[in-house]
Design an enzyme around this catalytic site. Structure first.
Site, PDB file in Angstrom:
ATOM      1  N   ARG A 127       0.923  -1.089   0.011  1.00 51.86           N
ATOM      2  CA  ARG A 127       0.109  -0.100  -0.207  1.00 51.86           C
ATOM      3  C   ARG A 127       0.862   1.178  -0.067  1.00 51.86           C
ATOM      4  NH1 ARG A 127      -4.835   0.688   4.147  1.00 51.86           N
ATOM      5  NH2 ARG A 127      -2.985   0.888   5.869  1.00 51.86           N
ATOM      6  N   ARG A 160       3.105   3.827   4.937  1.00 53.03           N
ATOM      7  CA  ARG A 160       2.953   3.923   6.134  1.00 53.03           C
ATOM      8  C   ARG A 160       3.833   3.207   7.057  1.00 53.03           C
ATOM      9  NH1 ARG A 160      -3.476   3.488   7.104  1.00 53.03           N
ATOM     10  NH2 ARG A 160      -2.697   2.563   9.206  1.00 53.03           N
TER      11      ARG A 160
HETATM   12  P1  AMP Z   1      -5.984   2.704  10.736  1.00 50.04           P
HETATM   13  O1  AMP Z   1      -5.735   3.841   9.711  1.00 50.04           O
HETATM   14  O2  AMP Z   1      -7.517   2.630  10.715  1.00 50.04           O
HETATM   15  O3  AMP Z   1      -5.595   1.497  10.145  1.00 50.04           O
HETATM   16  O4  AMP Z   1      -5.474   3.058  12.095  1.00 50.04           O
HETATM   17  C1  AMP Z   1      -3.991   3.265  12.272  1.00 50.04           C
HETATM   18  C2  AMP Z   1      -3.702   3.204  13.511  1.00 50.04           C
HETATM   19  O5  AMP Z   1      -4.426   4.363  14.607  1.00 50.04           O
HETATM   20  C3  AMP Z   1      -4.262   1.939  14.549  1.00 50.04           C
HETATM   21  O6  AMP Z   1      -3.420   0.946  14.312  1.00 50.04           O
HETATM   22  C4  AMP Z   1      -4.402   2.627  15.884  1.00 50.04           C
HETATM   23  O7  AMP Z   1      -3.042   2.684  16.505  1.00 50.04           O
HETATM   24  C5  AMP Z   1      -4.895   3.783  15.612  1.00 50.04           C
HETATM   25  N1  AMP Z   1      -6.317   4.116  15.737  1.00 50.04           N
HETATM   26  C6  AMP Z   1      -7.184   4.163  14.540  1.00 50.04           C
HETATM   27  N2  AMP Z   1      -8.517   4.198  14.926  1.00 50.04           N
HETATM   28  C7  AMP Z   1      -8.504   3.991  16.160  1.00 50.04           C
HETATM   29  C8  AMP Z   1      -9.442   3.592  17.095  1.00 50.04           C
HETATM   30  N3  AMP Z   1     -10.703   3.624  16.830  1.00 50.04           N
HETATM   31  N4  AMP Z   1      -9.107   3.423  18.599  1.00 50.04           N
HETATM   32  C9  AMP Z   1      -7.927   3.277  18.945  1.00 50.04           C
HETATM   33  N5  AMP Z   1      -6.821   3.522  18.011  1.00 50.04           N
HETATM   34  C10 AMP Z   1      -7.119   3.719  17.012  1.00 50.04           C
END
Ligand code: AMP
Length: 221
Positions: A127, A160
């Protein structure tokens, strides 16, 4: 229309949410994107969240809830939103219900993008994200026209830091611990639709639009 897209990292939530959001002019709220903006801007929240994110762990519920509450206050969510990356556990699902009920809002439906581990690892390891507009690409599945450059805004693409294999494995482990109770929570509320997240994005999109049509015709495109 208020929709939650939920599923493992790499299920295609972000891709679907971005397209749906453009088609229907409904804001895409990604807690991951909001947290990354805070990390990039070195805000107090970003400084607290960074370490958890780098390790593939969840950022503490209270921090994410405050951030989301601030987002919900903005006028653009009045007509609806597509929520991506929240809730991640039952406590967050309950917090969300409380937050929305205070705003006299409710979730219309929840799409669960069920995706096999092998697909997730293949998707995340390739990605690429645009550093300016956040558009998503994949080295082989959806390459940019020019290597390393965003088709839309010509900014540079990056991987990322939490898409590295070890962190992806940790994120999947965290996700799997919480997924079943969340599925049950939304099934009990009769809001859950399970779709195969490993199908082509265009097919998944059509299915989501079809579900939306059964709830309200505002998503017809
Ligand atoms: P994502 O972009 O949704 O894959 O999120 C990336 C990272 O952000 C995750 O691995 C968590 O560390 C943090 N994160 C995103 N959404 C949440 C959430 N709802 N609760 C806690 N941590 C979150």
């Amino acid at each position: 229309m208020r929709i939650i897209l939920f599923g493992p990292p790499g299920a295609g939530k972000g891709t679907q949410a971005k397209v749906l959001s453009e088609k229907v002019c409904t804001p895409h709220i990604s807690t991951g994107d909001l947290l990354r903006e805070n990390v990039k801007g070195e805000t107090p929240l970003g400084r607290q969240a960074k370490d958890f994110m780098d390790k593939g762990l969840l950022v503490p519920d209270a921090l994410v809830a405050n951030m989301l509450e601030e987002r919900f206050i903005r006028a653009d969510v009045k007509e609806g939103f597509i929520l991506d990356g929240y809730p991640r556990n039952i406590a967050q699902a309950k917090t969300l219900d409380d937050m929305l009920s205070k705003l006299a809002m409710d979730i219309d439906f929840v799409v669960y993008l069920d995706t096999a581990d092998a697909i997730i690892i293949q998707r995340l390891s390739g990605r690429l994200v645009c550093s300016s507009c956040g558009a998503l690409y994949h080295i082989t599945n959806m390459p940019p026209k020019v290597d390393g450059i965003c088709d839309t805004c010509s900014a540079g693409l990056y991987q990322r830091s939490d898409d590295k294999e070890e962190t992806v494995k940790k994120r999947l482990e965290v996700y799997k611990k919480e997924v079943t109770p969340l599925i049950n929570y939304y099934q009990d509320q009769k809001k859950l639709y399970r779709l195969a997240g490993d199908e082509k994005p265009e097919i998944v999109l059509k299915k989501i639009i079809k579900i939306a049509d059964t709830h309200n015709d505002s998503l017809k495109v």
